[in-house]
Motif scaffolding. Structure first.
Motif, short mmCIF file in Angstrom:
data_model
loop_
_atom_site.label_atom_id
_atom_site.label_comp_id
_atom_site.label_asym_id
_atom_site.label_seq_id
_atom_site.Cartn_x
_atom_site.Cartn_y
_atom_site.Cartn_z
N TRP A 52 0.90 -1.12 0.17
CA TRP A 52 -0.07 -0.03 0.03
C TRP A 52 0.81 1.34 -0.04
CZ3 TRP A 52 2.26 1.23 4.60
CH2 TRP A 52 2.40 0.29 5.49
N SER A 102 -1.63 -1.31 -3.25
CA SER A 102 -0.49 -1.32 -4.31
C SER A 102 0.04 -3.11 -4.07
CB SER A 102 0.22 -0.34 -4.09
OG SER A 102 1.36 -0.48 -5.01
N CYS A 156 -3.04 6.42 -9.35
CA CYS A 156 -3.39 4.98 -9.47
C CYS A 156 -2.73 4.19 -10.77
CB CYS A 156 -4.73 4.43 -9.14
SG CYS A 156 -5.13 4.76 -7.45
N GLU A 160 -3.80 -1.04 -8.93
CA GLU A 160 -3.89 -0.31 -7.77
C GLU A 160 -5.17 0.05 -7.63
OE1 GLU A 160 0.41 1.90 -6.70
OE2 GLU A 160 -0.96 2.98 -7.98
#
Length: 192
Positions: A52, A102, A156, A160
């Motif tokens: 993340w 992520s 993003c 993601e």
């Protein structure tokens, strides 16, 4: 017998959900927010993958995000309700931490477990912020789940997703609590 932390249990049992739209200024300082994030990032990260990343949103960034949400709603042919819901949390936001799931390539840690680590981080931020005396509310909304908005708003990349947007500010005074789950309906005890 393990040592109990009665203060922590009492805190967790008494926490309340408050709508972010009712939050007011002030918000945590950078140092206060870093303390919250330091506490919150002690989550299961499955082999130290840290699957993340975080984006702190404040000030004029909220107006930019509200405008992006409105533009995306109109691109999608959305009605005024969709536009309003898209703009809503950004029009009233004071400070928010966006948790971007992520996932990292890993032969051992499935993507779903990495996503759950990001969700645990969202809840960790909520608890750490509230333990520090602030109000915190974990939101998403349709724009957060729209890949075009997420790419434009938060950078993003493919793979993601926005796990949560945690708003942090001064909470309203406590009102009535919401109904809590009836554990007798939801828990199954297995002994053999």
């Amino acid at each position: 017998m393990p040592a109990r932390n009665d203060a922590a249990l009492a805190f967790l049992k008494s926490r309340r959900s408050r709508p972010a739209k009712l939050f007011t200024l002030p918000v945590p300082s950078r140092a206060e927010l870093e303390e919250i994030l330091t506490a919150a990032t002690r989550v299961p990260d499955h082999g130290k993958l840290e699957p993340w990343r975080l984006i702190v949103v404040q000030g004029a960034a909220f107006a930019r995000l509200a405008d992006l949400a409105e533009a995306r709603a109109r691109d999608l042919g959305g009605d005024e309700e969709m536009v309003g819901k898209g703009r809503g949390q950004y029009d009233t936001g004071k400070l928010a931490v966006v948790v971007i799931a992520s996932p990292k390539p890993s032969p051992k840690i499935p993507p779903v477990e990495q996503l759950m680590s990001a969700a645990a981080l969202c809840f960790g931020i909520v608890n750490a912020a509230e333990a520090a005396g602030w109000g915190a509310c974990w939101l998403t909304g349709w724009p957060a789940h729209d890949p075009v908005f997420a790419a434009r708003a938060f950078g993003c990349a493919e793979g993601e997703t926005v796990a949560g947007i945690v708003h942090i500010a001064t909470p309203p005074t406590d009102g009535p609590d919401r109904p809590r789950p009836d554990l007798s309906r939801l828990v199954t005890w297995v002994e053999a």
